[in-house]
Design an enzyme around this catalytic site. Structure first.
Site, PDB file in Angstrom:
ATOM      1  N   GLU A  69       0.833  -1.196   0.000  1.00 45.94           N
ATOM      2  CA  GLU A  69       0.000   0.000   0.000  1.00 45.94           C
ATOM      3  C   GLU A  69       0.873   1.254   0.000  1.00 45.94           C
ATOM      4  OE1 GLU A  69      -3.836  -1.316   2.721  1.00 45.94           O
ATOM      5  OE2 GLU A  69      -2.064  -0.545   3.727  1.00 45.94           O
ATOM      6  N   CYS A  70       0.645   2.151  -0.915  1.00 42.58           N
ATOM      7  CA  CYS A  70       1.215   3.504  -0.914  1.00 42.58           C
ATOM      8  C   CYS A  70       2.727   3.470  -0.667  1.00 42.58           C
ATOM      9  CB  CYS A  70       0.489   4.362   0.118  1.00 42.58           C
ATOM     10  SG  CYS A  70       0.684   6.143  -0.138  1.00 42.58           S
ATOM     11  N   GLY A  71       3.187   3.851   0.515  1.00 41.93           N
ATOM     12  CA  GLY A  71       4.612   3.860   0.790  1.00 41.93           C
ATOM     13  C   GLY A  71       5.262   2.500   0.621  1.00 41.93           C
TER      14      GLY A  71
ATOM     15  N   MET B  70       4.406   0.395  -1.615  1.00 33.60           N
ATOM     16  CA  MET B  70       4.578   0.280  -3.064  1.00 33.60           C
ATOM     17  C   MET B  70       5.792   1.079  -3.529  1.00 33.60           C
ATOM     18  SD  MET B  70       1.823   1.227  -6.078  1.00 33.60           S
ATOM     19  CE  MET B  70       1.691   2.956  -5.609  1.00 33.60           C
TER      20      MET B  70
ATOM     21  N   SER C 253      -0.889  -0.691  -4.784  1.00 35.78           N
ATOM     22  CA  SER C 253      -1.718   0.473  -5.084  1.00 35.78           C
ATOM     23  C   SER C 253      -1.449   1.569  -4.071  1.00 35.78           C
ATOM     24  CB  SER C 253      -3.209   0.096  -5.045  1.00 35.78           C
ATOM     25  OG  SER C 253      -4.030   1.236  -5.207  1.00 35.78           O
TER      26      SER C 253
END
Length: 427
Positions: A315-317, A319, A406
């Protein structure tokens, strides 16, 4: 029936002092020996970390869209089983958003305390307090606290401008908690946080707000059992100051489905643990890019992990750490772990914000996105998330082998079956 003294702390706008005063009230009641639980309205990670420090227990999120009304009620009822006091910090302004903190308070019968920054007003304070109390006729309004007051005479004028039953006291000017691009800094980065909370709690102790708030009955507390879809599975989870954005309810969800969670610190160059699946939550990889890039074994271990077909959810960071490279806002580029065919770049302005949902075939998962980076990849997205509100951009969701990545932070408790599927388990 279970009950607890309960208060929702709101304000006319962001920046009014909600987090500071919620933390101070939690600290005050904790010093009195009360068992305190705190919740945060909306999809937030940073405020809950400060609030968790203040109350001494994990801080879960409440949101009518992302979490759902039934689960919000259940979480509060569960907290009331052990807590003497429940404090809930609102999000933005009291009536901001759809659904707003006011809607949550109205549906669940939560008494509302409004924090108003009074530093640049006098009797107009009363008009603002009146408006907050009466804008929605069925709002369970409890009272108002004046923040950043210059002294006793100023406080007197403010108090005289409101209904006597609504006055909950005042707090003088104080140093704000430090912030950076995503919000408040982490508790461990504030060396005098205990002293700050002591001073704020001392200042509030003589005010009406220091008393216990109204007691709310929460009814039946029996939560539904989650399916044991992850029984016997080990899930490795990155957790340190670079990977610190994780909903406590996500961990609860995974454990209640039978998973054993194994935490490790990429920032400390700990090796990837032996496990059946890997969870890389968001955080601040951009603040620690050089150290993360220098991890001696994780890139090789991840390549072997994915070659074996073991699931990874990033997730986010999380990724960003998997990308080929990460360019910081000063133009410096770091070669990252080289797993995801993508290059990330930090921006000086917010790139995306909002609640979103996605369905990868096992049902809808809701969550949110909030980031200052952008991603360029030749990898076509598997699908896109759907924004809660029109006008927002749906985040791309990438699938590369057994890796799913994502910008969306998923709220797993909302759909345990879909959450288990993220880690390779289908019903």
């Amino acid at each position: 029936m279970v009950s607890a003294a309960t208060l929702l702390i709101a304000a006319p706008s962001s920046g009014s002092g909600k987090t500071t005063i919620t933390a101070a009230l939690a600290w005050h009641h904790r010093r009195l020996g009360h068992k305190v639980r705190v919740f945060k309205c909306g999809p937030d990670f940073l405020d809950p970390l400060i609030l968790s420090y203040a109350c001494g227990s994990p801080v879960d999120n409440l949101d009518l869209w992302m979490v759902g009304e039934d689960l919000c009620r259940q979480m509060l009822a569960n907290a009331a089983q052990e807590a003497d006091v429940i404090l809930i910090e609102a999000v933005m302004g009291l009536f901001d958003g759809e659904p707003s903190a006011a809607e949550l308070a109205t549906r669940l019968g939560l008494p509302v305390l409004a924090i108003i920054d009074a530093s640049a007003m006098a009797q107009t304070f009363g008009a603002l307090a009146f408006g907050l109390a009466n804008y929605k006729s069925n709002l369970p309004f409890y009272g108002v606290l004046a923040n950043k007051v210059t002294g006793d005479r100023h406080a007197q004028m403010l108090q005289e401008s409101v209904k006597p039953q609504h006055w909950q006291g005042w707090l003088g000017k104080h140093e704000a908690l430090p912030e950076r691009h995503l919000g408040l800094v982490l508790p461990n980065e504030i060396p005098d946080l205990t002293q700050k909370l002591d001073a704020l709690a001392d200042a509030l102790a003589s005010q009406p707000i220091a008393a216990l708030p109204p007691v709310i009955d929460y009814g039946d507390t029996a939560p539904p059992a989650l399916p044991p879809l992850l029984a016997g599975k080990h899930i490795a989870i990155a957790r340190d100051v670079a990977f610190c954005f994780i909903y406590p309810a996500n961990l609860t969800c995974l454990r209640k489905m039978g998973a054993e969670l194994v935490f490790f610190s990429p920032l400390a160059h700990e090796a990837l643990p032996q496990a059946d699946a890997l969870y890389l939550p968001g955080g601040y990889p951009e603040l620690h890019a050089e150290t993360l890039a220098a991890h001696p074994s994780i890139a090789t271990d991840l390549h072997l992990w994915l070659a074996a077909g073991k699931p990874v959810f990033a997730e986010c960071g999380g990724m960003l750490a998997l990308c080929e490279s990460l360019t910081l806002s000063d133009g410096t580029t770091h070669k990252m772990w080289g797993i995801l065919d993508a290059a990330a770049s930090m921006q000086k302005r917010l790139s995306a914000l909002g609640t979103q949902a996605f369905d990868l075939g096992a049902g809808e998962l809701r969550g949110h996105t909030f980031h200052y980076s952008t991603l360029k990849s030749t990898l076509p997205p598997l699908t896109h998330a759907t924004p809660c509100r029109l006008g927002s951009r749906g985040e791309a969701i990438y699938r590369q082998g057994s890796l799913t990545a994502s910008y969306v932070h998923a709220w797993m408790m909302g759909n345990p079956v879909a959450s288990a599927a993220l880690f390779g388990i289908t019903k």
